[in-house]
Design a protein around this motif. Structure first.
Motif, PDB file in Angstrom:
ATOM      1  N   LYS A  29     -32.496 -33.930  94.621  1.00 56.33           N
ATOM      2  CA  LYS A  29     -33.331 -34.731  94.446  1.00 56.33           C
ATOM      3  C   LYS A  29     -32.384 -35.792  93.316  1.00 56.33           C
ATOM      4  O   LYS A  29     -32.755 -35.268  92.371  1.00 56.33           O
ATOM      5  CB  LYS A  29     -34.511 -34.795  94.396  1.00 56.33           C
ATOM      6  CG  LYS A  29     -34.705 -36.503  95.005  1.00 56.33           C
ATOM      7  CD  LYS A  29     -36.529 -36.692  94.961  1.00 56.33           C
ATOM      8  CE  LYS A  29     -36.452 -38.027  95.292  1.00 56.33           C
ATOM      9  NZ  LYS A  29     -38.552 -38.012  95.168  1.00 56.33           N
ATOM     10  N   THR A  34     -32.094 -40.086  96.159  1.00 58.66           N
ATOM     11  CA  THR A  34     -31.149 -39.519  97.484  1.00 58.66           C
ATOM     12  C   THR A  34     -31.440 -38.220  97.037  1.00 58.66           C
ATOM     13  O   THR A  34     -32.031 -37.807  96.321  1.00 58.66           O
ATOM     14  CB  THR A  34     -30.545 -40.159  97.643  1.00 58.66           C
ATOM     15  OG1 THR A  34     -29.085 -40.139  96.818  1.00 58.66           O
ATOM     16  CG2 THR A  34     -30.274 -42.220  97.578  1.00 58.66           C
ATOM     17  N   HIS A  63     -25.613 -36.153 102.535  1.00 59.08           N
ATOM     18  CA  HIS A  63     -26.148 -37.303 101.089  1.00 59.08           C
ATOM     19  C   HIS A  63     -26.836 -37.945 102.269  1.00 59.08           C
ATOM     20  O   HIS A  63     -26.971 -39.077 103.140  1.00 59.08           O
ATOM     21  CB  HIS A  63     -25.628 -37.989 100.578  1.00 59.08           C
ATOM     22  CG  HIS A  63     -25.814 -38.888  99.217  1.00 59.08           C
ATOM     23  ND1 HIS A  63     -24.863 -39.591  98.708  1.00 59.08           N
ATOM     24  CD2 HIS A  63     -26.774 -39.201  98.845  1.00 59.08           C
ATOM     25  CE1 HIS A  63     -26.041 -40.481  98.254  1.00 59.08           C
ATOM     26  NE2 HIS A  63     -26.544 -40.365  97.838  1.00 59.08           N
ATOM     27  N   ASP A  77     -30.458 -40.594 102.260  1.00 57.95           N
ATOM     28  CA  ASP A  77     -31.163 -41.800 100.945  1.00 57.95           C
ATOM     29  C   ASP A  77     -32.729 -41.244 101.290  1.00 57.95           C
ATOM     30  O   ASP A  77     -33.054 -40.380 101.218  1.00 57.95           O
ATOM     31  CB  ASP A  77     -30.732 -43.018 101.885  1.00 57.95           C
ATOM     32  CG  ASP A  77     -31.462 -43.025 103.418  1.00 57.95           C
ATOM     33  OD1 ASP A  77     -32.659 -42.798 103.546  1.00 57.95           O
ATOM     34  OD2 ASP A  77     -30.806 -44.110 103.271  1.00 57.95           O
TER      35      ASP A  77
END
Length: 335
Positions: free
Chosen positions: A276, A281, A293, A295
């Motif tokens: 994290k 993200t 990746h 969010d």
């Protein structure tokens, strides 16, 4: 979809698959071709030093002052972390695997029961003690800092034993119900048992125990998922795993809640390179060589190809992320 938050910073070629890597502050250490151990600057990827080792396919552990490297047979070398100068070298009996280190102790052995558990003095390599663990399969070893001990999980149902780092005495044992152990070669390494990094043990299909402190405090966590990942570790309050549908999941230890993201192209059950990031993200590197990746809500921001496979953990230093690949590169990104 282009990833505007991850910018490639540097690439370092090792000319072989990067089988292991470790971090201490702003330094990364990994093996390289022609039986070398190299140290890289985390920010730039520039080489700080390189040292000769017997084989580039061994186990690696770092303390704040030294790098320890155990080749796939029995030679253990110690190097000064700042200069790469060899501090000591020793031969261990049998075929060794699994390596842990802290400021005072180095622990090796017990992998597949090929060799006894051995503890050495970190500064000199002098052997403190050796403990045969019998015929029962060893599932996990770990340095447990609050007890200054080695935690050992064996085949006996739900039983963990702690051996003193300083005197080999069995300090205590604990039995936990429903422990689930699997025969694997990769285990998380480092130092465990502190509030920032508990010792995690699988329990049942979707639960795990978290062990911290002295006396040992036991937390029982329920992910409410059917876990595919066999080994669990925590980073920055998060426990990452794949569920049986191969969806990437993050369990928040404080909120005791699982965030389920999406199915990913990762084929390993014993290793999941994920972190994290400071902006909330999530980042995942897979066995198919892609960097995912997501969010903070678990929605995918991007997916990009970075090599044949992501073979090491993901390491962070400020806004920089680094990892090794099967393409023979160590890559640095800025987030």
């Amino acid at each position: 979809m282009p990833d505007l938050t991850l910018e490639p910073l540097w690439s370092m070629v090792t000319h072989q698959t990067v089988p292991s890597m470790a971090q201490c502050g702003g330094l990364l250490v990994c093996p390289a071709r022609h039986s070398k151990l190299i140290a890289l600057d985390f920010t730039t990827g520039h080489e700080r030093w390189r040292a000769n080792v017997l084989s580039p396919w061994g186990n690696l552990a770092l303390s704040a002052t030294h790098a320890y490297y155990l080749n796939q047979y029995s030679r253990l070398d110690a190097f000064d972390l700042r200069s790469g100068t060899q501090a000591w070298s020793t031969e261990l009996p049998g075929t060794f695997g699994w390596l842990h280190a802290d400021e005072h102790s180095v622990v090796a052995g017990a992998w597949r029961n090929y060799a006894p558990l051995t503890c050495l003095e970190a500064s000199t390599g002098q052997r403190r003690w050796t403990v045969p663990l019998g015929r029962e399969r060893v599932w996990r070893t770990a340095i447990y800092a609050p007890l200054q001990a080695v935690a050992v999980l064996q085949e006996t149902e739900g039983r963990i034993r702690w051996f003193s780092l300083h005197g080999r005495a069995e300090l205590q044992a604990l039995t936990l119900g429903g422990l689930r152990a699997e025969s694997i070669d990769f285990i998380p390494t480092g130092v465990f048992g502190q509030e920032t990094r508990g010792l995690l043990l699988r329990a049942g299909a979707g639960d795990f125990y978290r062990l911290t402190g002295h006396p040992v405090s036991v937390e029982h966590h329920r992910t409410r998922q059917d876990l595919l990942s066999s080994q669990l570790d925590e980073r920055d309050g998060q426990v990452f795993f794949l569920n049986r549908q191969r969806a990437f999941c993050a369990y928040d230890l404080q909120k005791q809640r699982t965030l389920v993201m999406e199915q990913v192209d990762h084929q390993r059950a014993d290793h999941l390179p994920a972190r994290k990031l400071a902006d909330g993200t999530y980042l995942l590197g897979t066995s198919m060589g892609t960097l995912w990746h997501f969010d903070a809500a678990g929605k995918r921001i991007s997916r990009r190809r970075v090599g044949k496979r992501v073979t090491t953990d993901l390491f962070t230093d400020g806004r920089t992320i680094a990892f090794g690949t099967a393409s023979g590169t160590v890559l640095g990104f800025q987030c």
